[in-house]
Scaffold this motif. Structure first.
Motif, PDB file in Angstrom:
ATOM      1  N   VAL A 172      -7.138  -5.460   4.010  1.00 52.91           N
ATOM      2  CA  VAL A 172      -7.716  -5.845   2.720  1.00 52.91           C
ATOM      3  C   VAL A 172      -8.145  -4.603   1.948  1.00 52.91           C
ATOM      4  CG1 VAL A 172      -9.552  -7.128   1.574  1.00 52.91           C
ATOM      5  CG2 VAL A 172      -8.472  -8.075   3.623  1.00 52.91           C
ATOM      6  N   ILE A 173      -8.796  -3.678   2.645  1.00 54.16           N
ATOM      7  CA  ILE A 173      -9.250  -2.435   2.003  1.00 54.16           C
ATOM      8  C   ILE A 173      -8.056  -1.621   1.500  1.00 54.16           C
ATOM      9  CG2 ILE A 173     -10.412  -0.237   2.405  1.00 54.16           C
ATOM     10  CD1 ILE A 173     -12.206  -1.719   4.428  1.00 54.16           C
ATOM     11  N   VAL A 174      -7.031  -1.482   2.348  1.00 55.23           N
ATOM     12  CA  VAL A 174      -5.842  -0.723   1.950  1.00 55.23           C
ATOM     13  C   VAL A 174      -5.147  -1.409   0.775  1.00 55.23           C
ATOM     14  CG1 VAL A 174      -3.548   0.018   2.675  1.00 55.23           C
ATOM     15  CG2 VAL A 174      -5.489   0.312   4.207  1.00 55.23           C
ATOM     16  N   GLY A 175      -5.084  -2.745   0.802  1.00 58.32           N
ATOM     17  CA  GLY A 175      -4.464  -3.472  -0.303  1.00 58.32           C
ATOM     18  C   GLY A 175      -5.169  -3.209  -1.622  1.00 58.32           C
ATOM     19  N   LEU A 181      10.092  -7.476  -3.231  1.00 57.43           N
ATOM     20  CA  LEU A 181      10.291  -6.161  -3.841  1.00 57.43           C
ATOM     21  C   LEU A 181       9.589  -6.013  -5.186  1.00 57.43           C
ATOM     22  CD1 LEU A 181      14.102  -5.704  -3.035  1.00 57.43           C
ATOM     23  CD2 LEU A 181      12.135  -4.844  -1.753  1.00 57.43           C
ATOM     24  N   LEU A 182       8.923  -7.068  -5.666  1.00 62.84           N
ATOM     25  CA  LEU A 182       8.189  -6.973  -6.924  1.00 62.84           C
ATOM     26  C   LEU A 182       6.987  -6.032  -6.752  1.00 62.84           C
ATOM     27  CD1 LEU A 182       8.241 -10.732  -8.022  1.00 62.84           C
ATOM     28  CD2 LEU A 182       9.616  -8.852  -8.957  1.00 62.84           C
ATOM     29  N   PRO A 183       6.544  -5.410  -7.845  1.00 64.59           N
ATOM     30  CA  PRO A 183       5.518  -4.367  -7.720  1.00 64.59           C
ATOM     31  C   PRO A 183       4.238  -4.772  -6.994  1.00 64.59           C
ATOM     32  CG  PRO A 183       6.487  -4.316  -9.904  1.00 64.59           C
ATOM     33  CD  PRO A 183       7.041  -5.530  -9.226  1.00 64.59           C
ATOM     34  N   LEU A 184       3.703  -5.962  -7.300  1.00 66.74           N
ATOM     35  CA  LEU A 184       2.409  -6.324  -6.718  1.00 66.74           C
ATOM     36  C   LEU A 184       2.527  -7.243  -5.510  1.00 66.74           C
ATOM     37  CD1 LEU A 184       0.242  -6.766  -9.931  1.00 66.74           C
ATOM     38  CD2 LEU A 184       0.271  -4.867  -8.328  1.00 66.74           C
ATOM     39  N   THR A 185       3.740  -7.598  -5.108  1.00 64.00           N
ATOM     40  CA  THR A 185       3.902  -8.426  -3.915  1.00 64.00           C
ATOM     41  C   THR A 185       3.338  -7.761  -2.661  1.00 64.00           C
ATOM     42  OG1 THR A 185       5.866  -9.517  -4.826  1.00 64.00           O
ATOM     43  CG2 THR A 185       5.557  -9.624  -2.449  1.00 64.00           C
ATOM     44  N   PRO A 186       3.615  -6.475  -2.408  1.00 60.30           N
ATOM     45  CA  PRO A 186       3.067  -5.876  -1.181  1.00 60.30           C
ATOM     46  C   PRO A 186       1.549  -5.838  -1.156  1.00 60.30           C
ATOM     47  CG  PRO A 186       4.063  -4.192  -2.581  1.00 60.30           C
ATOM     48  CD  PRO A 186       4.469  -5.523  -3.138  1.00 60.30           C
ATOM     49  N   VAL A 187       0.929  -5.711  -2.327  1.00 56.94           N
ATOM     50  CA  VAL A 187      -0.537  -5.722  -2.381  1.00 56.94           C
ATOM     51  C   VAL A 187      -1.062  -7.086  -1.959  1.00 56.94           C
ATOM     52  CG1 VAL A 187      -2.536  -5.539  -3.905  1.00 56.94           C
ATOM     53  CG2 VAL A 187      -0.639  -3.937  -4.143  1.00 56.94           C
ATOM     54  N   LEU A 188      -0.479  -8.146  -2.521  1.00 58.26           N
ATOM     55  CA  LEU A 188      -0.894  -9.495  -2.153  1.00 58.26           C
ATOM     56  C   LEU A 188      -0.581  -9.788  -0.681  1.00 58.26           C
ATOM     57  CD1 LEU A 188       0.143 -11.391  -5.379  1.00 58.26           C
ATOM     58  CD2 LEU A 188      -2.141 -11.345  -4.408  1.00 58.26           C
ATOM     59  N   THR A 189       0.526  -9.260  -0.202  1.00 60.59           N
ATOM     60  CA  THR A 189       0.885  -9.443   1.205  1.00 60.59           C
ATOM     61  C   THR A 189      -0.172  -8.810   2.114  1.00 60.59           C
ATOM     62  OG1 THR A 189       3.248  -9.469   0.688  1.00 60.59           O
ATOM     63  CG2 THR A 189       2.627  -8.946   2.952  1.00 60.59           C
ATOM     64  N   LEU A 190      -0.631  -7.615   1.773  1.00 61.95           N
ATOM     65  CA  LEU A 190      -1.663  -6.944   2.569  1.00 61.95           C
ATOM     66  C   LEU A 190      -2.991  -7.698   2.500  1.00 61.95           C
ATOM     67  CD1 LEU A 190      -0.864  -3.245   1.609  1.00 61.95           C
ATOM     68  CD2 LEU A 190      -0.558  -4.285   3.869  1.00 61.95           C
ATOM     69  N   LEU A 191      -3.349  -8.180   1.305  1.00 57.49           N
ATOM     70  CA  LEU A 191      -4.596  -8.933   1.167  1.00 57.49           C
ATOM     71  C   LEU A 191      -4.551 -10.214   2.001  1.00 57.49           C
ATOM     72  CD1 LEU A 191      -5.233  -8.588  -2.692  1.00 57.49           C
ATOM     73  CD2 LEU A 191      -6.371  -7.340  -0.844  1.00 57.49           C
ATOM     74  N   ARG A 192      -3.442 -10.942   1.898  1.00 54.68           N
ATOM     75  CA  ARG A 192      -3.315 -12.211   2.621  1.00 54.68           C
ATOM     76  C   ARG A 192      -3.210 -11.971   4.116  1.00 54.68           C
ATOM     77  NH1 ARG A 192       0.087 -15.919  -0.869  1.00 54.68           N
ATOM     78  NH2 ARG A 192      -1.920 -15.828  -1.961  1.00 54.68           N
ATOM     79  N   THR A 243       3.660  -5.203   8.011  1.00 57.85           N
ATOM     80  CA  THR A 243       2.620  -4.336   7.438  1.00 57.85           C
ATOM     81  C   THR A 243       3.216  -3.024   6.957  1.00 57.85           C
ATOM     82  OG1 THR A 243       0.925  -5.272   8.896  1.00 57.85           O
ATOM     83  CG2 THR A 243       0.462  -3.126   7.909  1.00 57.85           C
ATOM     84  N   LEU A 244       4.072  -2.427   7.774  1.00 54.77           N
ATOM     85  CA  LEU A 244       4.711  -1.165   7.398  1.00 54.77           C
ATOM     86  C   LEU A 244       5.588  -1.355   6.166  1.00 54.77           C
ATOM     87  CD1 LEU A 244       5.250   1.797   8.030  1.00 54.77           C
ATOM     88  CD2 LEU A 244       7.108   1.066   9.549  1.00 54.77           C
ATOM     89  N   ALA A 266       4.566  -0.719  -1.453  1.00 53.32           N
ATOM     90  CA  ALA A 266       3.461  -0.464  -2.384  1.00 53.32           C
ATOM     91  C   ALA A 266       3.375   1.018  -2.749  1.00 53.32           C
ATOM     92  CB  ALA A 266       2.143  -0.935  -1.775  1.00 53.32           C
ATOM     93  N   VAL A 267       3.482   1.890  -1.741  1.00 51.05           N
ATOM     94  CA  VAL A 267       3.427   3.334  -2.000  1.00 51.05           C
ATOM     95  C   VAL A 267       4.612   3.766  -2.862  1.00 51.05           C
ATOM     96  CG1 VAL A 267       3.571   5.608  -0.924  1.00 51.05           C
ATOM     97  CG2 VAL A 267       2.081   3.859   0.057  1.00 51.05           C
ATOM     98  N   ALA A 268       5.790   3.208  -2.589  1.00 51.32           N
ATOM     99  CA  ALA A 268       6.970   3.560  -3.384  1.00 51.32           C
ATOM    100  C   ALA A 268       6.779   3.175  -4.842  1.00 51.32           C
ATOM    101  CB  ALA A 268       8.202   2.866  -2.813  1.00 51.32           C
ATOM    102  N   TRP A 269       6.248   1.974  -5.090  1.00 53.59           N
ATOM    103  CA  TRP A 269       5.989   1.559  -6.473  1.00 53.59           C
ATOM    104  C   TRP A 269       4.927   2.444  -7.130  1.00 53.59           C
ATOM    105  CZ3 TRP A 269       8.610  -0.942  -9.861  1.00 53.59           C
ATOM    106  CH2 TRP A 269       9.507  -1.954  -9.492  1.00 53.59           C
ATOM    107  N   LEU A 270       3.901   2.818  -6.376  1.00 49.92           N
ATOM    108  CA  LEU A 270       2.850   3.667  -6.931  1.00 49.92           C
ATOM    109  C   LEU A 270       3.403   5.037  -7.311  1.00 49.92           C
ATOM    110  CD1 LEU A 270      -0.100   4.151  -7.636  1.00 49.92           C
ATOM    111  CD2 LEU A 270      -0.523   4.739  -5.243  1.00 49.92           C
TER     112      LEU A 270
END
Length: 260
Positions: free
Chosen positions: A147-150, A209-220, A232-233, A239-243
């Motif tokens: 959650v924190i990393v997300g 592959l959408l920009p905010l999908t990995p963030v939501l995946t990490l939160l959930r 997780t990886l 997420a890092v690639a999009w950033l």
């Protein structure tokens, strides 16, 4: 240490710029309303449409889905949408151009302007998470580090995407129109309203592959603890690639003054 000395340090400059931006944000009633109240209303709509029967077999429950989606809504509206308006307005008012003539670096200008919205978004995430735990019996996150990393990835990513969105607009109004595609894709394709587990496999693979999908995946995944090491990886790398891509694009194409 004198005030003058403090404001010539990067931290001091960021604080000064953040305070000034907070004052300006308080005068933008429309932006403030969207940032403060929309993320609080959407989780109620989501809760009304979700049942445990719909989530059967996914490993998810209503509380987990609502709490992670609520945090996603805060990132989307309180940070991304608000900053699209902020960056576009400051550019059209020539504020960004004037700031560049001083000692502020480009990254400090953009980061300072983002501080109030990021703070509001983070505070909302915490409040909504606490409310969902109490009202929906969501429980504490099983993997709080995810959650924190997300959140740590989601906040700068939303800010970078907001700055990039303004490149495609000539005014504050057109900037909000330019922001709609990403907002709609995130709400309906990244798992905010419909968890990816309920989508067909091929469509879910694209939406991952959408920009905010990995963030939501990490939160959930952080909340229910059901995210495997490989998933997780993958979410972290995406997420890092999009950033990195968004920051590179902002450095390359961001416009600091109006187009004529």
């Amino acid at each position: 240490m004198s005030t003058a000395t403090m404001t010539t340090t990067p931290a001091g400059r960021l604080r000064a710029l953040g305070r000034a931006e907070l004052t300006l944000l308080g005068r933008s009633k429309g932006v403030l309303f969207t940032a403060l109240f929309v993320p609080l209303v959407l989780p109620l709509s989501l809760r009304a449409s979700l049942t445990e029967d719909r989530l059967e077999g996914t490993g998810l429950d209503v509380g987990t889905v609502v709490v992670s989606s609520a945090m996603g809504f805060s990132l989307l509206f309180a940070v991304y949408s608000a900053l699209v308006s902020v960056y576009a307005a400051r550019r059209e008012e020539l504020v960004l151009k004037r700031l560049r003539t001083g000692e502020l670096r480009d990254a400090e200008i953009l980061a300072g302007a983002a501080l109030p919205s990021a703070a509001i978004g983070l505070l909302q995430c915490l409040v909504l998470a606490a409310a969902c735990v109490l009202a929906l019996d969501a429980g504490a996150p099983d993997a709080p580090q995810l959650v924190i990393v997300g959140l740590l990835l989601g906040l700068p990513l939303c800010a970078a995407l907001a700055a990039l969105t303004t490149v495609m607009s000539r005014s504050v109004e057109s900037a909000q129109v330019a922001a709609m595609p990403l907002m709609l894709l995130t709400m309906f394709g990244s798992g905010s309203f419909v968890p990816l587990e309920l989508l067909p496999d091929k469509l879910a693979s694209v939406c991952e592959l959408l920009p905010l999908t990995p963030v939501l995946t990490l939160l959930r995944g952080g909340w229910n603890g059901g995210l495997s090491g490989a998933d997780t990886l993958q979410a972290l790398l995406t997420a890092v690639a999009w950033l990195v891509l968004a920051v590179f694009a902002v450095r390359r194409w961001f416009r600091w003054e109006p187009r004529h």
